[in-house]
Design a protein around this motif. Structure first.
Motif, mmCIF file in Angstrom:
data_model
loop_
_atom_site.group_PDB
_atom_site.id
_atom_site.type_symbol
_atom_site.label_atom_id
_atom_site.label_comp_id
_atom_site.label_asym_id
_atom_site.label_seq_id
_atom_site.Cartn_x
_atom_site.Cartn_y
_atom_site.Cartn_z
ATOM 1 N N SER A 116 -6.285 21.026 -18.884
ATOM 2 C CA SER A 116 -6.386 19.771 -19.624
ATOM 3 C C SER A 116 -6.191 19.962 -21.116
ATOM 4 C CB SER A 116 -7.757 19.131 -19.362
ATOM 5 O OG SER A 116 -7.893 18.781 -18.004
ATOM 6 N N THR A 117 -6.503 21.150 -21.612
ATOM 7 C CA THR A 117 -6.346 21.423 -23.038
ATOM 8 C C THR A 117 -4.879 21.614 -23.415
ATOM 9 O OG1 THR A 117 -8.525 22.484 -23.021
ATOM 10 C CG2 THR A 117 -7.160 22.920 -24.918
ATOM 11 N N LEU A 118 -4.037 21.882 -22.435
ATOM 12 C CA LEU A 118 -2.635 22.177 -22.692
ATOM 13 C C LEU A 118 -1.754 20.942 -22.808
ATOM 14 C CD1 LEU A 118 -2.052 25.173 -20.254
ATOM 15 C CD2 LEU A 118 -1.938 25.269 -22.752
ATOM 16 N N ARG A 119 -2.178 19.791 -22.311
ATOM 17 C CA ARG A 119 -1.237 18.691 -22.107
ATOM 18 C C ARG A 119 -1.944 17.349 -21.952
ATOM 19 N NH1 ARG A 119 -0.715 22.093 -17.865
ATOM 20 N NH2 ARG A 119 1.569 22.133 -17.889
ATOM 21 N N THR A 120 -1.152 16.295 -21.955
ATOM 22 C CA THR A 120 -1.614 14.991 -21.491
ATOM 23 C C THR A 120 -1.868 15.076 -19.993
ATOM 24 O OG1 THR A 120 -0.439 13.720 -23.189
ATOM 25 C CG2 THR A 120 -0.883 12.603 -21.108
ATOM 26 N N THR A 121 -2.937 14.433 -19.537
ATOM 27 C CA THR A 121 -3.210 14.362 -18.105
ATOM 28 C C THR A 121 -3.432 12.907 -17.703
ATOM 29 O OG1 THR A 121 -5.599 14.671 -18.412
ATOM 30 C CG2 THR A 121 -4.276 16.645 -18.022
ATOM 31 N N CYS A 122 -2.998 12.558 -16.501
ATOM 32 C CA CYS A 122 -3.203 11.222 -15.945
ATOM 33 C C CYS A 122 -3.669 11.366 -14.502
ATOM 34 C CB CYS A 122 -1.918 10.398 -15.992
ATOM 35 S SG CYS A 122 -1.362 9.962 -17.656
ATOM 36 N N VAL A 123 -4.676 10.580 -14.125
ATOM 37 C CA VAL A 123 -5.240 10.708 -12.785
ATOM 38 C C VAL A 123 -5.672 9.332 -12.272
ATOM 39 C CG1 VAL A 123 -7.549 11.182 -13.705
ATOM 40 C CG2 VAL A 123 -6.985 11.916 -11.381
ATOM 41 N N ALA A 124 -5.476 9.096 -10.973
ATOM 42 C CA ALA A 124 -5.922 7.853 -10.351
ATOM 43 C C ALA A 124 -7.439 7.857 -10.226
ATOM 44 C CB ALA A 124 -5.283 7.699 -8.975
ATOM 45 N N THR A 125 -8.066 6.756 -10.639
ATOM 46 C CA THR A 125 -9.532 6.682 -10.603
ATOM 47 C C THR A 125 -10.070 5.494 -9.813
ATOM 48 O OG1 THR A 125 -9.532 5.516 -12.734
ATOM 49 C CG2 THR A 125 -9.825 7.921 -12.776
ATOM 50 N N LEU A 126 -9.273 4.428 -9.628
ATOM 51 C CA LEU A 126 -9.730 3.250 -8.894
ATOM 52 C C LEU A 126 -8.580 2.724 -8.036
ATOM 53 C CD1 LEU A 126 -11.569 1.276 -11.746
ATOM 54 C CD2 LEU A 126 -12.667 2.480 -9.842
ATOM 55 N N ILE B 149 0.835 -1.202 0.000
ATOM 56 C CA ILE B 149 0.000 0.000 0.000
ATOM 57 C C ILE B 149 0.871 1.254 0.000
ATOM 58 C CG2 ILE B 149 -1.624 1.368 1.372
ATOM 59 C CD1 ILE B 149 -2.980 -1.228 2.190
ATOM 60 N N TYR B 150 1.898 1.267 0.858
ATOM 61 C CA TYR B 150 2.776 2.435 0.901
ATOM 62 C C TYR B 150 3.528 2.611 -0.421
ATOM 63 C CZ TYR B 150 2.035 2.225 5.967
ATOM 64 O OH TYR B 150 1.495 2.193 7.235
ATOM 65 N N GLU B 151 3.985 1.521 -0.997
ATOM 66 C CA GLU B 151 4.731 1.596 -2.254
ATOM 67 C C GLU B 151 3.842 2.121 -3.389
ATOM 68 O OE1 GLU B 151 6.143 -2.385 -2.485
ATOM 69 O OE2 GLU B 151 7.778 -2.047 -1.042
ATOM 70 N N LEU B 152 2.595 1.640 -3.403
ATOM 71 C CA LEU B 152 1.661 2.150 -4.400
ATOM 72 C C LEU B 152 1.352 3.622 -4.143
ATOM 73 C CD1 LEU B 152 -0.265 1.688 -6.793
ATOM 74 C CD2 LEU B 152 -2.023 1.042 -5.134
ATOM 75 N N ALA B 153 1.183 3.986 -2.870
ATOM 76 C CA ALA B 153 0.885 5.381 -2.531
ATOM 77 C C ALA B 153 2.017 6.305 -2.973
ATOM 78 C CB ALA B 153 0.651 5.520 -1.029
ATOM 79 N N ASP B 154 3.263 5.864 -2.804
ATOM 80 C CA ASP B 154 4.395 6.679 -3.247
ATOM 81 C C ASP B 154 4.344 6.892 -4.757
ATOM 82 O OD1 ASP B 154 5.333 6.869 -0.658
ATOM 83 O OD2 ASP B 154 6.798 5.241 -0.882
ATOM 84 N N ALA B 155 4.012 5.847 -5.502
ATOM 85 C CA ALA B 155 3.928 5.955 -6.955
ATOM 86 C C ALA B 155 2.798 6.892 -7.367
ATOM 87 C CB ALA B 155 3.731 4.574 -7.578
ATOM 88 N N LEU B 156 1.662 6.789 -6.682
ATOM 89 C CA LEU B 156 0.529 7.650 -7.003
ATOM 90 C C LEU B 156 0.839 9.109 -6.664
ATOM 91 C CD1 LEU B 156 -2.519 5.504 -5.824
ATOM 92 C CD2 LEU B 156 -1.525 5.713 -8.105
ATOM 93 N N GLU B 157 1.567 9.322 -5.593
ATOM 94 C CA GLU B 157 1.954 10.690 -5.237
ATOM 95 C C GLU B 157 2.858 11.282 -6.317
ATOM 96 O OE1 GLU B 157 1.742 14.140 -3.073
ATOM 97 O OE2 GLU B 157 0.603 12.264 -2.833
ATOM 98 N N ALA B 158 3.700 10.447 -6.923
ATOM 99 C CA ALA B 158 4.562 10.920 -8.001
ATOM 100 C C ALA B 158 3.735 11.313 -9.220
ATOM 101 C CB ALA B 158 5.582 9.848 -8.370
ATOM 102 N N VAL B 159 2.705 10.530 -9.504
ATOM 103 C CA VAL B 159 1.813 10.864 -10.621
ATOM 104 C C VAL B 159 1.054 12.149 -10.321
ATOM 105 C CG1 VAL B 159 -0.214 10.128 -11.951
ATOM 106 C CG2 VAL B 159 1.575 8.474 -11.381
ATOM 107 N N ARG B 160 0.591 12.266 -9.088
ATOM 108 C CA ARG B 160 -0.164 13.451 -8.682
ATOM 109 C C ARG B 160 0.645 14.723 -8.893
ATOM 110 N NH1 ARG B 160 -1.933 14.784 -2.435
ATOM 111 N NH2 ARG B 160 -3.121 16.682 -2.840
ATOM 112 N N GLY B 161 1.915 14.668 -8.599
ATOM 113 C CA GLY B 161 2.740 15.863 -8.679
ATOM 114 C C GLY B 161 3.352 16.125 -10.042
ATOM 115 N N HIS B 162 3.095 15.238 -10.987
ATOM 116 C CA HIS B 162 3.745 15.365 -12.290
ATOM 117 C C HIS B 162 2.879 16.146 -13.273
ATOM 118 C CE1 HIS B 162 6.268 14.379 -15.687
ATOM 119 N NE2 HIS B 162 5.224 13.912 -16.353
#
Length: 464
Positions: free
Chosen positions: A309-319, A243-256
């Motif tokens: 969203s019109t400026l770039r690719t966006t990625c977001v956690a949904t599930l 869970i922590y390892e996944l959370a770290d990865a998601l935090e990286a996506v969030r900040g990118h």
């Protein structure tokens, strides 16, 4: 598009509109539209095949021959069929045009709705019902248009094709547009196509604010993040925790933030938006147009989520899904990342960037189905100028802007076989999107009939 970009255009008062269905042709259209809305075409319990057959019957009654209409489906999806109809033009040297619409709708539970979602209800100047906008308004307008052309004896110079498909709203349903592109490309071959994704926006009082011609869209793609560990008893935790390892990865996506990019369409859109925006937004947009790497300007413009969203690719956690017991260390943790990929960028390139962000403790895979790379159509004057000229007649004073959709439509499949797809303007919806995909979907009655008249003249302008 909603949000700050709507403030960039002047609000134009909605002119008086004659009572809906006052003309005989409007009454005939209403009958087709009502029947289509009241035909359940959800994946769970409906039938696009039935809806397509009903429309085919109306086309035949208007004078179309059996050879002009091609129903299609596959054996393992018998209720997810569609149709292609052809109104032959007079000049074989001019390539056809294609009118594209989808018959399927998002699920709608009666217990959640104020009104029966599969009954067309007229109330307070609106038509309510699932699909009243997405996409049965356009599908009905296209089918009704061909009927009117045939009944009037109109022979266009350019052949007009109509494709009404299923599966657009559900990832794993039979996708009629994709199937046609892969299996019957000659049936729908065209110089260009008109599709959903354009339209117009009104404010809360019904004032027209913006006409939109969609020119390009993002590609939607899902990815899975997966962290795995041996697990163990929760009374003896260890640093290796899925869970922590996944959370770290998601935090990286969030900040990118993916880099700012422009197509001809988005550059034209942002240029027009800057012209009508107050400082400091206008200055920031101009700075970003001059230098896409200007981080300070990006920070200002991206405060509006639609512009961001019109400026770039966006990625977001949904599930999210993790763990197997309250008193055990998690052995597995997964997340779905939904990306909207900027035109020209690839699924593989986005995957590579997500892998970099996730690090070595989380695996990243692209989910099936893999969407094709979005190919932006050109701002072709042969498309843009007729749309603008006809709009000046029907909606004087309302600005028409080219927009890139941050969502996705079936148009992406046609672009892979060389058919540029444009989201037709004309049908105005409320700024809250009229309940599309949500509860109590609705469309202003005046907007539906005014948009129908606009699109009739627009198709004639393209067809000759």
């Amino acid at each position: 598009m909603i949000g700050r970009m709507l403030a960039a255009v002047a609000a134009i008062a909605l002119p008086g509109v004659a009572m809906a269905q006052a003309r005989p042709d409007q009454k005939a259209f209403f009958g087709l539209y009502k029947e289509l809305v009241e035909t359940n075409t959800t994946l769970s319990s409906g039938s696009c095949t039935q809806a397509a057959a009903q429309i085919a019957g109306r086309l035949k009654a208007a004078g179309f021959k059996d050879g002009d209409i091609t129903p299609f489906s596959v054996p393992d999806h018998p209720k997810e069929g569609g149709l292609v109809a052809v109104l032959k033009g007079s000049d074989a040297g001019v390539k056809p045009m294609l009118l594209l619409g989808h018959l399927d709708v998002v699920e709608a539970k009666r217990e959640d709705w104020v009104r029966d979602p599969f009954k067309l209800v007229e109330e307070g100047g609106y038509y309510y019902g699932r699909g009243t906008v997405d996409d049965k308004a356009q599908a009905a307008i296209w089918a009704d248009m061909l009927i009117r052309f045939k009944q009037a004896g109109y022979v266009p110079r350019r052949t007009i094709k109509l494709a009404l498909t299923c599966g657009e709203e559900t990832t794993y349903a039979f996708d009629g547009a994709e199937w046609l592109a892969k299996n019957r490309p000659q049936l729908i071959a065209a110089e260009f196509a008109l599709n959903e994704g354009g339209g117009g926006r009104t404010d809360d009082s019904g004032k027209r604010q913006l006409l939109a011609l969609q020119v390009g869209e993002k590609a939607a793609q899902n990815y899975t993040f997966l962290a795995t560990n041996p697990g163990g008893h929760s009374s003896a935790p260890t640093p290796a925790n899925a869970i922590y390892e996944l959370a770290d990865a998601l935090e990286a996506v969030r900040g990118h933030e993916f880099p700012v990019k422009f197509t001809d369409t988005t550059r034209a859109f942002f240029t027009a938006t800057a012209a009508g925006s107050p400082k400091p937004l206008a200055d920031a947009i101009r700075a970003l147009l001059a230098n896409p790497n200007d981080k300070a300007a990006d920070a200002i413009v991206s405060q509006d989520k639609a512009l961001h969203s019109t400026l770039r690719t966006t990625c977001v956690a949904t599930l999210l899904s993790a763990g197997h017991a309250e008193n055990a260390l998690p052995q597995r943790a997964t997340a779905n990342i939904n990306c909207r990929i900027f035109p020209g960028e690839t699924v593989e390139g986005t995957l590579s960037e997500l892998k970099r962000l996730a690090g070595t403790k989380v695996t990243v895979t692209a989910n099936q189905p893999i969407r094709p790379t979005a190919i932006p159509p050109t701002l072709d004057p042969k498309i843009v100028e007729p749309a603008r000229a006809v709009a000046a007649k029907h909606f004087p004073g309302v600005p028409l802007l080219p927009l890139m959709s941050t969502g996705a439509t079936d148009g992406i499949f046609l672009e892979t076989i060389g058919i540029p797809v444009y989201g037709a303007p004309g049908v105005f919806i409320d700024k809250d999107m009229g309940g599309i995909h949500g509860l109590n979907e609705r469309i202003r009655i005046a907007s539906l009939y005014d948009g129908r008249d606009y699109l009739y003249d627009l198709v004639k302008a393209y067809a000759g």
